[in-house]
Write a protein that holds these residues in place. Structure first.
Motif, short mmCIF file in Angstrom:
data_model
loop_
_atom_site.label_atom_id
_atom_site.label_comp_id
_atom_site.label_asym_id
_atom_site.label_seq_id
_atom_site.Cartn_x
_atom_site.Cartn_y
_atom_site.Cartn_z
N UNK A 209 0.79 -1.30 0.10
CA UNK A 209 -0.10 0.00 -0.08
C UNK A 209 0.82 1.21 0.05
N UNK A 210 2.21 1.25 0.66
CA UNK A 210 2.92 2.34 0.68
C UNK A 210 4.30 2.06 1.04
N UNK A 211 5.15 3.00 0.89
CA UNK A 211 6.61 2.92 1.21
C UNK A 211 6.80 2.16 2.58
N UNK A 212 6.27 2.51 3.60
CA UNK A 212 6.54 1.74 5.06
C UNK A 212 6.25 0.30 4.75
N UNK A 213 5.37 -0.22 3.78
CA UNK A 213 5.03 -1.67 3.97
C UNK A 213 6.18 -2.15 3.03
N UNK B 84 12.95 20.20 4.97
CA UNK B 84 12.65 19.87 6.18
C UNK B 84 11.16 20.22 6.59
N UNK B 85 10.71 21.47 6.30
CA UNK B 85 9.46 22.19 6.63
C UNK B 85 8.46 21.08 5.89
N UNK B 86 8.72 20.74 4.73
CA UNK B 86 7.63 19.88 3.93
C UNK B 86 7.50 18.54 4.52
N UNK B 87 8.60 17.70 5.05
CA UNK B 87 8.76 16.51 5.65
C UNK B 87 8.09 16.47 6.73
N UNK B 88 8.18 17.53 7.73
CA UNK B 88 7.82 17.57 9.03
C UNK B 88 6.32 17.50 9.11
N UNK B 89 5.44 17.77 7.93
CA UNK B 89 4.05 17.61 7.80
C UNK B 89 3.77 16.62 6.98
N UNK B 90 4.57 15.51 7.17
CA UNK B 90 4.24 14.45 6.39
C UNK B 90 4.78 13.10 7.07
N UNK B 91 3.95 12.05 7.03
CA UNK B 91 4.53 10.76 7.70
C UNK B 91 4.70 9.49 6.59
N UNK B 92 4.88 9.89 5.35
CA UNK B 92 4.82 8.71 4.60
C UNK B 92 6.20 8.36 4.22
N UNK B 93 7.45 9.01 4.77
CA UNK B 93 8.67 8.64 4.42
C UNK B 93 9.42 7.92 5.33
#
Ligand code: S3P
Length: 165
Positions: A42-46, A109-118
Motif C-alpha cells: 500500500x505504501x513505502x512503509x510496507x 525539512x519544513x515539507x517532511x515534518x508535515x508528512x509521515x509517508x517517508x
C-alpha cells in the motif's frame, strides 16, 4: 525523449511531474507507485517492512529497465534513485534527460515534518547527513538543475515546460 525528475524527498517531484505531464500531454510515470503495485503493497512503509531498502532498489532497476524503453514520459523517481547507478544508467542510455529539483535543506525539512509517508525520515540530524551525502550525486547525474525557492508546483511545471519543450 523522457524527462526524469530526481531530487531529495519532499522536493516536489511527483506533484510537478503530474502537472507537467498534463501540460504537455505526456505520460506520467511515478516510480514509487509502480513499486507498490509491483510488490502488492500500500505504501513505502510496507515496502520497507516487507523487503527492506534493497528490495526497493531492485524494483527500481527492474522498472527503469522496462520504462526506459518507452518514450514521451515524465518520470518521477524516489529520492534514493541516485544510489542506484544501474537504474539511472538505463534512463540515461535511452535519451532520458535528468532534471534535479533543488530546494534548500530548510525547505525540505519544513515539507517532511508535515508528512509521515517517508520511512527514511527519522529526525532532522540524520536527514541532514543523508542530504549532504546525496546532494553531490544529484548534481552528478543531473543534465540540468532547477533551483527551487518559493515557486509553487504549478509554476515549476510551467518553468520546466518553457525550458525543455
Ligand atoms: C526514498 C524516497 C522516497 C521513496 C522511499 C525511499 C529515498 O521517495 O522512494 O521512501 O531513499 O530517498 P520520495 O522522494 O518520493 O519521497
Amino acid at each position: 525523449m523522457n524527462l526524469v525528475l530526481i531530487g531529495f524527498m519532499g522536493c516536489g517531484k511527483s506533484t510537478v511531474a503530474k502537472r507537467l505531464s498534463q501540460l504537455i500531454d505526456w505520460t506520467w510515470v511515478e516510480m514509487d507507485a509502480l513499486i507498490c503495485q509491483k510488490t502488492k503493497t500500500q505504501n513505502m512503509h510496507e515496502v520497507f517492512a516487507k523487503g527492506g531498502e534493497l528490495w526497493l532498489r531492485e524494483m527500481e532497476i527492474a522498472l527503469a529497465k522496462e520504462y526506459a524503453q518507452r518514450q514521451n514520459q515524465i518520470i518521477s523517481c524516489g529520492g534514493g534513485i541516485v544510489l542506484n547507478q544501474i537504474a539511472l544508467t538505463y534512463f540515461k542510455e535511452t535519451k532520458g534527460k535528468v532534471l534535479f529539483l533543488n530546494p534548500d535543506f530548510e525547505e525540505i525539512v519544513k515539507r517532511l515534518q508535515e508528512d509521515n509517508t517517508r520511512p527514511l525520515f527519522k529526525d532532522v540530524a540524520s536527514l541532514k547527513k543523508m542530504y549532504d551525502f546525496r546532494w553531490p550525486l544529484y548534481v552528478h547525474y543531473a543534465d540540468e538543475i532547477l533551483p527551487i525557492h518559493s515557486q509553487t508546483a504549478e509554476e515549476i511545471a510551467w518553468e520546466i515546460k518553457g525550458r525543455f519543450f
